[in-house]
Scaffold this active site. Structure first.
Site, PDB file in Angstrom:
ATOM      1  N   CYS A   1     -80.888  25.546  22.692  1.00  0.00           N
ATOM      2  CA  CYS A   1     -81.017  26.994  22.515  1.00  0.00           C
ATOM      3  C   CYS A   1     -82.402  27.477  22.940  1.00  0.00           C
ATOM      4  O   CYS A   1     -82.535  28.514  23.601  1.00  0.00           O
ATOM      5  CB  CYS A   1     -80.786  27.373  21.055  1.00  0.00           C
TER       6      CYS A   1
ATOM      7  N   SER B   1     -60.759  48.582   8.816  1.00  0.00           N
ATOM      8  CA  SER B   1     -60.312  47.342   9.452  1.00  0.00           C
ATOM      9  C   SER B   1     -58.985  47.572  10.168  1.00  0.00           C
ATOM     10  O   SER B   1     -57.979  47.904   9.545  1.00  0.00           O
ATOM     11  CB  SER B   1     -60.157  46.235   8.406  1.00  0.00           C
TER      12      SER B   1
ATOM     13  N   CYS C   1     -59.018  35.887   6.080  1.00  0.00           N
ATOM     14  CA  CYS C   1     -60.103  36.381   5.229  1.00  0.00           C
ATOM     15  C   CYS C   1     -60.876  35.229   4.598  1.00  0.00           C
ATOM     16  O   CYS C   1     -60.293  34.333   3.987  1.00  0.00           O
ATOM     17  CB  CYS C   1     -59.556  37.289   4.140  1.00  0.00           C
TER      18      CYS C   1
ATOM     19  N   CYS D   1     -54.798  38.877   3.909  1.00  0.00           N
ATOM     20  CA  CYS D   1     -55.018  38.570   5.323  1.00  0.00           C
ATOM     21  C   CYS D   1     -55.303  37.083   5.493  1.00  0.00           C
ATOM     22  O   CYS D   1     -56.180  36.529   4.817  1.00  0.00           O
ATOM     23  CB  CYS D   1     -56.172  39.402   5.869  1.00  0.00           C
TER      24      CYS D   1
ATOM     25  N   CYS E   1     -83.348  35.972   9.903  1.00  0.00           N
ATOM     26  CA  CYS E   1     -82.494  36.834   9.083  1.00  0.00           C
ATOM     27  C   CYS E   1     -83.002  36.783   7.643  1.00  0.00           C
ATOM     28  O   CYS E   1     -84.177  36.602   7.404  1.00  0.00           O
ATOM     29  CB  CYS E   1     -81.031  36.419   9.201  1.00  0.00           C
TER      30      CYS E   1
ATOM     31  N   CYS F   1     -79.273  36.301  22.365  1.00  0.00           N
ATOM     32  CA  CYS F   1     -78.381  35.628  21.425  1.00  0.00           C
ATOM     33  C   CYS F   1     -79.071  35.193  20.137  1.00  0.00           C
ATOM     34  O   CYS F   1     -78.554  35.391  19.046  1.00  0.00           O
ATOM     35  CB  CYS F   1     -77.784  34.413  22.131  1.00  0.00           C
TER      36      CYS F   1
ATOM     37  N   CYS G   1     -71.230  29.328  21.357  1.00  0.00           N
ATOM     38  CA  CYS G   1     -72.251  29.266  22.403  1.00  0.00           C
ATOM     39  C   CYS G   1     -71.693  29.582  23.791  1.00  0.00           C
ATOM     40  O   CYS G   1     -72.248  30.412  24.525  1.00  0.00           O
ATOM     41  CB  CYS G   1     -72.916  27.890  22.404  1.00  0.00           C
TER      42      CYS G   1
ATOM     43  N   ASP H   1     -73.728  37.758   2.917  1.00  0.00           N
ATOM     44  CA  ASP H   1     -72.291  37.950   2.746  1.00  0.00           C
ATOM     45  C   ASP H   1     -71.502  36.687   3.072  1.00  0.00           C
ATOM     46  O   ASP H   1     -70.477  36.393   2.455  1.00  0.00           O
ATOM     47  CB  ASP H   1     -71.863  39.105   3.661  1.00  0.00           C
TER      48      ASP H   1
END
Length: 411
Positions: free
Chosen positions: A339, A129, A28, A25, A282, A348, A371, A298
């Site tokens: 932000c 996918s 990717c 792909c 996160c 967001c 944004c 990831d």
């Protein structure tokens, strides 16, 4: 004794096939990660690493919590059914009656009746996918020989439905498909899909430093770079989501579940469940590569974000390390002033740090490339989210919003 259980909730996603895939792909971001393991050509997880992953992951999870195994790639079906039969057996061996779940992301090309019977028997949730109708899907999702894959994926979808496998569809939104939101959405609905996630495609071409590692795409960072031709435009991504939301709220509430809408609703009512990139911080979702290497995320599989190896360190050591703690906290700490003063901040939260490579209005780095799209989308939703929340608070289904006297779609 080394600490086994991390201090807060976490998740470890496995990539047992590494970056190995049977497709090519165009968009990717993971295929090229094979360059990071050029000295070790074997890119499939061996039995020792599989057992270490299962054993350590279960040991690191609180006894009362479900242990959620996620298998991704590359293409995880390349390891064959025997690998996953062993994984399930190891989960039973080390699980000691624990609640264990499995999810699995695939391009679907290798799925057949035997695969789907196994996935159904063991209650795997499959992420398939599929980018939409043939002319959209086949533009970028092709075989190693450049051939289209849409028919193969639709065959996989039919098999999943035939065997009653729980599944959702993962849709990459690129520069072309962003201009055809309802064609994509209606195609999926007509195919019987009920659970959908839309993923924006955003990649930049590598700078000199990244290129020296054999990579073609830019590593995360606050340096602006040239966008790939398939990257979605911010405003068009926002309009794509708004168009689908307006379509969905008129006819599909309670029937079709769009994760991008589910996450927005969760944030609106202050409930858990929003995806990591729309959370303040996160860093609690790491990945384990085929050889046991653990990375911060990831999207951050680069040498500087390697936390250690499953064979040498515990999960708690790696996920609670100062390096990973700082990685997760920086998602909020490095938000630019634009932000922090934005009226959609709490919907967001700056998006994924990988996409924060733009300058804000004051010339400071760290603004998310998407944004403008996020602002368009999150400013459109509140009246409808409030109406649905009010319905639920009064014991009525959210789907009642589809009644004409409650629904007024903004023009």
């Amino acid at each position: 004794m080394l600490q086994q259980v991390p201090t807060r909730a976490f998740h470890v996603m496995a990539k047992p096939s590494g970056s190995d895939c049977n497709l090519n792909c165009d968009y990717c971001f993971y295929l090229e990660k094979q360059s990071l393991y050029r000295e070790k050509p074997v890119t499939h997880m061996d039995d020792d690493t599989l057992e270490a992953y299962v054993r350590h992951y279960i040991a690191a999870s609180e006894p009362q919590n479900e242990v959620a195994f996620t298998w991704q790639g590359g293409e995880p079906t390349l390891l064959g059914l025997a690998f996953y039969r062993r994984a399930v057996a190891l989960q039973a061996k080390y699980g000691a009656g624990r609640k264990i779940s499995n999810s699995f992301q695939t391009n679907g090309v290798l799925l057949d009746d035997e695969w789907c019977a196994f996935l159904a028997e063991h209650h795997f949730l499959v992420g398939l996918s599929l980018d939409g109708p043939p002319e959209i899907h086949n533009q970028y999702r092709v075989t190693k020989g450049g051939r289209p894959t849409h028919k193969l994926v639709m065959r996989a979808l039919t098999l999943l439905q035939k065997h009653h496998v729980d599944y959702n569809v993962l849709v990459c939104v690129n520069r072309t498909s962003a201009q055809q939101p309802l064609q994509v959405y209606d195609f999926l609905c007509d195919a019987g899909v009920e659970f959908i996630q839309f993923i924006p495609v955003v990649e930049r071409l590598a700078d000199e430093t990244t290129a020296r590692d054999g990579l073609k795409l830019h590593a995360p960072g606050d340096i602006q770079g040239e966008l790939t031709e398939w990257s979605v435009r911010p405003e068009e991504f926002g309009e794509f989501l708004v168009a689908i939301f307006d379509h969905w709220i008129k006819r599909d509430v309670g029937k079709i579940f769009v994760m991008n809408i589910e996450w927005a609703f969760a944030n609106f009512v202050g409930a858990p469940g929003a995806v990591c990139h729309h959370q303040p911080t996160c860093g609690r979702s790491v990945i384990v590569e085929h050889n046991g290497d653990v990375y911060a995320c990831d999207h951050y599989v680069y040498p500087q974000y390697r936390l250690g190896n499953m064979h040498q360190q515990t999960i708690a050591e790696m996920i609670d390390s100062p390096q990973q703690q700082a990685f997760g906290e920086d998602k909020f700490k490095q938000l630019p002033a634009q932000c922090r003063s934005c009226n959609v901040l709490k919907a967001c939260w700056g998006g994924c740090p990988k996409h924060r490579f733009m300058l804000d209005a004051s010339g400071k780095p760290g603004l998310n490339y998407l944004c403008a799209g996020y602002q368009r989308y999150f400013r459109h939703l509140p009246p409808y989210l409030k109406a649905m929340a009010d319905l639920l608070a009064h014991g009525r289904p959210a789907s009642d919003i589809m009644h004409a006297h409650l629904l007024v779609v903004s023009k």
